[in-house]
Design a protein around this motif. Structure first.
Motif, short mmCIF file in Angstrom:
data_model
loop_
_atom_site.label_atom_id
_atom_site.label_comp_id
_atom_site.label_asym_id
_atom_site.label_seq_id
_atom_site.Cartn_x
_atom_site.Cartn_y
_atom_site.Cartn_z
N ASN A 1 30.92 32.07 37.28
CA ASN A 1 32.08 32.50 36.79
C ASN A 1 31.74 33.66 35.71
N THR A 2 30.69 33.74 35.10
CA THR A 2 30.40 34.76 34.04
C THR A 2 30.12 36.21 34.79
N TYR B 1 33.45 37.32 36.17
CA TYR B 1 34.00 37.91 34.93
C TYR B 1 33.58 39.34 34.64
#
Length: 123
Positions: free
Chosen positions: A15-16, A19
């Motif tokens: 997810n990072t 992002y």
């Protein structure tokens, strides 16, 4: 490399990574013909830079601005240099503050060690 492999290599969540790409901290990652992220050496370099800058406290917006400038070409080198120099000055100021804080902590620790008959346990 897949996003899973990159996530494991750098010990950050998938997810990072998504992002970072979504907000422009790293350029759009190469994709397979099926649309799967396929991190190349260049992509990994951007991930490493983003992680380094974030660990130093660089704001997301500044990193995104830097990526945009790079993508615009060599004509933005003066703007990139200015941005990096500004961040360097901020980091140096933070470093100085950390050094002041560390010295104060060392004095406090030494005082408590002396009061408790402990000598040189931390230093």
């Amino acid at each position: 490399m897949t996003i899973k492999e990159v996530s494991e290599k750098y010990n950050i969540s998938q997810n990072t990574l998504r992002y970072y790409e979504r907000v422009g901290m790293i350029p759009t990652v190469h994709r397979t013909p099926g649309g799967i992220r396929d991190y190349q050496k260049e992509d990994l370099g951007w991930v490493e830079l983003a992680l380094c800058m974030r660990s130093a406290g660089l704001p997301v917006e500044v990193m995104s601005q830097y990526v945009k400038l790079v993508q615009q070409g060599d004509s933005t080198i003066p703007a990139r240099l200015k941005l990096l120099l500004e961040q360097k000055e901020k980091l140096l100021a933070q470093q100085k503050q950390i050094e002041v804080t560390l010295e104060r902590l060392k004095r406090k620790i030494a005082k408590y060690e002396e009061e408790n008959g402990i000598h040189g346990a931390n230093g």
